[in-house]
Design a protein around this motif. Structure first.
Motif, PDB file in Angstrom:
ATOM      1  N   LYS A 122       8.338  -6.634   7.200  1.00  0.00           N
ATOM      2  CA  LYS A 122       6.909  -6.397   7.388  1.00  0.00           C
ATOM      3  C   LYS A 122       6.492  -5.154   6.604  1.00  0.00           C
ATOM      4  O   LYS A 122       5.426  -5.131   5.974  1.00  0.00           O
ATOM      5  CB  LYS A 122       6.596  -6.220   8.875  1.00  0.00           C
ATOM      6  N   GLU A 123       7.340  -4.117   6.624  1.00  0.00           N
ATOM      7  CA  GLU A 123       7.031  -2.883   5.896  1.00  0.00           C
ATOM      8  C   GLU A 123       6.881  -3.147   4.407  1.00  0.00           C
ATOM      9  O   GLU A 123       5.908  -2.698   3.787  1.00  0.00           O
ATOM     10  CB  GLU A 123       8.121  -1.834   6.128  1.00  0.00           C
ATOM     11  N   SER A 124       7.812  -3.894   3.823  1.00  0.00           N
ATOM     12  CA  SER A 124       7.713  -4.141   2.379  1.00  0.00           C
ATOM     13  C   SER A 124       6.499  -5.000   2.053  1.00  0.00           C
ATOM     14  O   SER A 124       5.869  -4.826   1.007  1.00  0.00           O
ATOM     15  CB  SER A 124       8.997  -4.760   1.828  1.00  0.00           C
ATOM     16  N   GLY A 125       6.130  -5.913   2.951  1.00  0.00           N
ATOM     17  CA  GLY A 125       4.927  -6.714   2.739  1.00  0.00           C
ATOM     18  C   GLY A 125       3.676  -5.851   2.690  1.00  0.00           C
ATOM     19  O   GLY A 125       2.824  -6.023   1.811  1.00  0.00           O
ATOM     20  N   TYR A 126       3.558  -4.912   3.622  1.00  0.00           N
ATOM     21  CA  TYR A 126       2.408  -4.001   3.612  1.00  0.00           C
ATOM     22  C   TYR A 126       2.432  -3.084   2.391  1.00  0.00           C
ATOM     23  O   TYR A 126       1.384  -2.779   1.811  1.00  0.00           O
ATOM     24  CB  TYR A 126       2.353  -3.168   4.898  1.00  0.00           C
ATOM     25  N   LYS A 158      -3.845   9.014 -13.792  1.00  0.00           N
ATOM     26  CA  LYS A 158      -2.379   9.076 -13.865  1.00  0.00           C
ATOM     27  C   LYS A 158      -1.781   8.963 -12.463  1.00  0.00           C
ATOM     28  O   LYS A 158      -0.773   8.276 -12.262  1.00  0.00           O
ATOM     29  CB  LYS A 158      -1.929  10.379 -14.520  1.00  0.00           C
ATOM     30  N   PHE A 159      -2.390   9.648 -11.498  1.00  0.00           N
ATOM     31  CA  PHE A 159      -1.913   9.601 -10.120  1.00  0.00           C
ATOM     32  C   PHE A 159      -1.938   8.162  -9.612  1.00  0.00           C
ATOM     33  O   PHE A 159      -0.961   7.687  -9.019  1.00  0.00           O
ATOM     34  CB  PHE A 159      -2.787  10.502  -9.234  1.00  0.00           C
ATOM     35  N   MET A 160      -3.040   7.445  -9.838  1.00  0.00           N
ATOM     36  CA  MET A 160      -3.156   6.058  -9.370  1.00  0.00           C
ATOM     37  C   MET A 160      -2.109   5.173 -10.025  1.00  0.00           C
ATOM     38  O   MET A 160      -1.530   4.306  -9.368  1.00  0.00           O
ATOM     39  CB  MET A 160      -4.557   5.508  -9.651  1.00  0.00           C
ATOM     40  N   ASN A 161      -1.841   5.394 -11.299  1.00  0.00           N
ATOM     41  CA  ASN A 161      -0.838   4.604 -12.007  1.00  0.00           C
ATOM     42  C   ASN A 161       0.554   4.856 -11.428  1.00  0.00           C
ATOM     43  O   ASN A 161       1.309   3.910 -11.171  1.00  0.00           O
ATOM     44  CB  ASN A 161      -0.879   4.921 -13.504  1.00  0.00           C
ATOM     45  N   ARG A 162       0.901   6.103 -11.205  1.00  0.00           N
ATOM     46  CA  ARG A 162       2.206   6.431 -10.622  1.00  0.00           C
ATOM     47  C   ARG A 162       2.317   5.926  -9.196  1.00  0.00           C
ATOM     48  O   ARG A 162       3.372   5.510  -8.745  1.00  0.00           O
ATOM     49  CB  ARG A 162       2.470   7.936 -10.613  1.00  0.00           C
ATOM     50  N   LEU A 163       1.192   5.958  -8.463  1.00  0.00           N
ATOM     51  CA  LEU A 163       1.203   5.522  -7.072  1.00  0.00           C
ATOM     52  C   LEU A 163       1.582   4.046  -6.966  1.00  0.00           C
ATOM     53  O   LEU A 163       2.397   3.672  -6.115  1.00  0.00           O
ATOM     54  CB  LEU A 163      -0.161   5.761  -6.420  1.00  0.00           C
ATOM     55  N   SER A 164       1.021   3.208  -7.806  1.00  0.00           N
ATOM     56  CA  SER A 164       1.364   1.783  -7.717  1.00  0.00           C
ATOM     57  C   SER A 164       2.841   1.559  -8.037  1.00  0.00           C
ATOM     58  O   SER A 164       3.497   0.719  -7.410  1.00  0.00           O
ATOM     59  CB  SER A 164       0.461   0.936  -8.609  1.00  0.00           C
ATOM     60  N   ASP A 165       3.391   2.327  -8.979  1.00  0.00           N
ATOM     61  CA  ASP A 165       4.828   2.238  -9.260  1.00  0.00           C
ATOM     62  C   ASP A 165       5.646   2.653  -8.046  1.00  0.00           C
ATOM     63  O   ASP A 165       6.618   1.989  -7.673  1.00  0.00           O
ATOM     64  CB  ASP A 165       5.208   3.144 -10.447  1.00  0.00           C
ATOM     65  N   LEU A 166       5.249   3.753  -7.424  1.00  0.00           N
ATOM     66  CA  LEU A 166       5.961   4.243  -6.251  1.00  0.00           C
ATOM     67  C   LEU A 166       5.903   3.225  -5.116  1.00  0.00           C
ATOM     68  O   LEU A 166       6.917   2.963  -4.456  1.00  0.00           O
ATOM     69  CB  LEU A 166       5.388   5.586  -5.792  1.00  0.00           C
ATOM     70  N   LEU A 167       4.751   2.643  -4.881  1.00  0.00           N
ATOM     71  CA  LEU A 167       4.624   1.657  -3.811  1.00  0.00           C
ATOM     72  C   LEU A 167       5.505   0.436  -4.072  1.00  0.00           C
ATOM     73  O   LEU A 167       6.099  -0.127  -3.143  1.00  0.00           O
ATOM     74  CB  LEU A 167       3.160   1.245  -3.632  1.00  0.00           C
ATOM     75  N   PHE A 168       5.636   0.041  -5.330  1.00  0.00           N
ATOM     76  CA  PHE A 168       6.533  -1.064  -5.689  1.00  0.00           C
ATOM     77  C   PHE A 168       7.975  -0.716  -5.317  1.00  0.00           C
ATOM     78  O   PHE A 168       8.678  -1.512  -4.693  1.00  0.00           O
ATOM     79  CB  PHE A 168       6.427  -1.382  -7.189  1.00  0.00           C
TER      80      PHE A 168
END
Length: 176
Positions: A122-126, A158-168
């Protein structure tokens, strides 16, 4: 401690389809300003839900605070006022990169496309849903920066771009 309470929330000022930014400039509610603000707000809220299913509570809270800082910057058109706000900068970007580097030490990234939720917790789905909303935020922020020539928001991009990588990576770290 004094708690301030409002008697009424609805101002009815937006009933005609307009609203204002923090500098009190009026815009149509379908302006890119409100699109990007709404997207970032949605991501912040989604991360609030994700928080309750996550082992990454400290990271998520830190990111939510930075997203609110980004929304304050976006919503403030007055340059003098904006300079007094917290500015997203290289240390914020480096913090995300540091989290990413640390997680990569214990995360297997398979060389295949991932179907979110197919074999995940469930965590990875969110986290995957948060990542896709983060990408939408990034796209709308790119448009906002271009349309409004807001070069002051490049570190936020740049922050938003890195954030999506981190969330992945966070999602892959929590996959079954």
């Amino acid at each position: 401690m004094t708690i301030r309470s409002y008697k009424q929330i609805s101002t009815k000022k937006g009933d005609k389809g307009t609203s204002s930014d923090y500098s009190n400039n009026q815009y149509s509610k379908d302006d890119i300003l409100f699109t990007v603000l709404g997207n970032v707000d949605e991501l912040t809220s989604l991360l609030g839900v994700t928080y309750h299913y996550s082992d990454f509570k400290e990271i998520i809270k830190d990111v939510q605070k930075k997203l609110q800082d980004i929304n304050s910057l976006i919503a403030t058109t007055d340059e003098f006022v904006r300079k007094n706000l917290y500015q997203i900068d290289i240390k914020d970007i480096k913090a995300l990169e540091s989290y990413e580097e640390e997680l990569m030490k214990t995360t297997l990234i398979k060389p295949v496309f991932v179907l979110p939720g197919s074999d995940a917790t469930k965590e990875s789905g969110y986290l995957d849903l948060s990542r896709s909303v983060a990408r939408r935020c990034e796209r709308s922020l790119v448009t906002f920066v271009r349309v409004n020539q807001r070069d002051d928001l490049h570190d936020s991009l740049k922050f938003m771009n890195r954030l999506s990588d981190l969330l992945f990576i966070m999602a892959r770290n929590k996959s079954d």
